[in-house]
Design a protein around this motif. Structure first.
Motif, PDB file in Angstrom:
ATOM      1  N   ASP A   1      19.720  45.399  49.947  1.00 37.17           N
ATOM      2  CA  ASP A   1      18.938  46.565  49.866  1.00 37.17           C
ATOM      3  C   ASP A   1      18.131  46.178  51.329  1.00 37.17           C
ATOM      4  O   ASP A   1      17.294  45.411  51.611  1.00 37.17           O
ATOM      5  N   LEU A   2      18.304  46.941  52.675  1.00 38.72           N
ATOM      6  CA  LEU A   2      18.077  46.774  53.757  1.00 38.72           C
ATOM      7  C   LEU A   2      16.668  47.083  53.978  1.00 38.72           C
ATOM      8  O   LEU A   2      16.014  46.584  55.084  1.00 38.72           O
ATOM      9  N   ASP A   3      16.134  47.730  52.957  1.00 39.14           N
ATOM     10  CA  ASP A   3      14.472  47.810  52.737  1.00 39.14           C
ATOM     11  C   ASP A   3      13.719  46.814  52.526  1.00 39.14           C
ATOM     12  O   ASP A   3      12.456  46.588  52.723  1.00 39.14           O
ATOM     13  N   GLN A   4      14.675  45.698  51.949  1.00 37.91           N
ATOM     14  CA  GLN A   4      13.931  44.510  51.592  1.00 37.91           C
ATOM     15  C   GLN A   4      13.972  43.359  52.484  1.00 37.91           C
ATOM     16  O   GLN A   4      13.580  42.310  52.299  1.00 37.91           O
ATOM     17  N   GLY A   5      14.736  43.739  53.736  1.00 29.58           N
ATOM     18  CA  GLY A   5      14.881  42.640  54.653  1.00 29.58           C
ATOM     19  C   GLY A   5      16.129  42.952  55.692  1.00 29.58           C
ATOM     20  O   GLY A   5      17.115  43.470  55.253  1.00 29.58           O
ATOM     21  N   PHE A   6      16.100  42.549  56.775  1.00 28.78           N
ATOM     22  CA  PHE A   6      17.328  42.524  57.605  1.00 28.78           C
ATOM     23  C   PHE A   6      18.430  41.466  57.147  1.00 28.78           C
ATOM     24  O   PHE A   6      18.078  40.655  56.342  1.00 28.78           O
ATOM     25  N   ALA A   7      19.554  41.873  57.856  1.00 21.78           N
ATOM     26  CA  ALA A   7      20.790  41.077  57.130  1.00 21.78           C
ATOM     27  C   ALA A   7      21.483  40.146  58.472  1.00 21.78           C
ATOM     28  O   ALA A   7      21.526  40.837  59.391  1.00 21.78           O
ATOM     29  N   LEU A   8      21.831  39.036  58.347  1.00 15.78           N
ATOM     30  CA  LEU A   8      22.440  38.571  59.159  1.00 15.78           C
ATOM     31  C   LEU A   8      23.718  37.941  58.928  1.00 15.78           C
ATOM     32  O   LEU A   8      24.011  37.517  57.902  1.00 15.78           O
ATOM     33  N   GLN A   9      24.833  38.241  59.676  1.00 11.60           N
ATOM     34  CA  GLN A   9      26.187  37.548  59.270  1.00 11.60           C
ATOM     35  C   GLN A   9      26.431  36.372  60.147  1.00 11.60           C
ATOM     36  O   GLN A   9      26.454  36.704  61.309  1.00 11.60           O
ATOM     37  N   ILE A  10      26.872  35.572  59.715  1.00 13.70           N
ATOM     38  CA  ILE A  10      27.594  34.437  60.502  1.00 13.70           C
ATOM     39  C   ILE A  10      28.891  33.973  59.789  1.00 13.70           C
ATOM     40  O   ILE A  10      28.921  33.555  58.716  1.00 13.70           O
ATOM     41  N   GLY A  11      29.869  34.323  60.673  1.00 14.67           N
ATOM     42  CA  GLY A  11      31.077  34.241  60.152  1.00 14.67           C
ATOM     43  C   GLY A  11      31.536  35.352  59.165  1.00 14.67           C
ATOM     44  O   GLY A  11      31.253  36.382  59.479  1.00 14.67           O
TER      45      GLY A  11
END
Length: 136
Positions: free
Chosen positions: A59-69
């Motif tokens: 849920d992007l309303d609950q926080g941002f998302a970071l992809q590493i690999g």
């Protein structure tokens, strides 16, 4: 010369492009050059990343998302990881490092940041990400 994918993993940050706080954070945050290049993705735009995160139940309303690999981090964990990838140059980045280099401190502070974001969006009359049809 082709860069080794293991040495420079894919880095993507999905954030709320309508949130003034979020926009300012991604504009000021700097990651170390040796880490690679961070791709910034507005969560309100149609994208492969948004579809992937939605399908995963993030849920992007609950926080941002970071992809590493290949791995995604969300919310406080994403903020903590991004902080560790960041430079220590400039007042903003040094302050972020002091606040969020500790996972435990980040977990304690993140709900306050999320509440500030949600309050700001409410004051500005900006709808939640999940209620908005993605723009192309």
């Amino acid at each position: 010369m082709q860069e080794d994918a293991a040495a420079n993993p894919r880095l993507r940050l999905v954030y709320d492009g309508e949130c003034p706080m979020c926009r300012r954070y991604v504009r000021w945050q700097r990651i170390r050059k040796e880490v690679g290049e961070l791709e910034l993705i507005d969560a309100r735009q149609e994208s492969e990343a948004r579809r992937e995160l939605t399908a995963s139940g993030i849920d992007l309303d609950q926080g941002f998302a970071l992809q590493i690999g290949e791995r995604w981090y969300h919310g406080s964990e994403a903020l903590h990881r991004l902080t560790l990838l960041g430079t220590r140059s400039g007042v903003f980045n040094r302050t972020m490092y002091r606040l969020f280099a500790s996972q435990q401190r980040t977990e304690r502070l993140y709900p306050l940041l999320k509440a500030c974001r949600n309050g700001l969006l409410s004051l500005l009359g900006i709808d939640k990400i999940r209620n908005v049809k993605p723009r192309r």
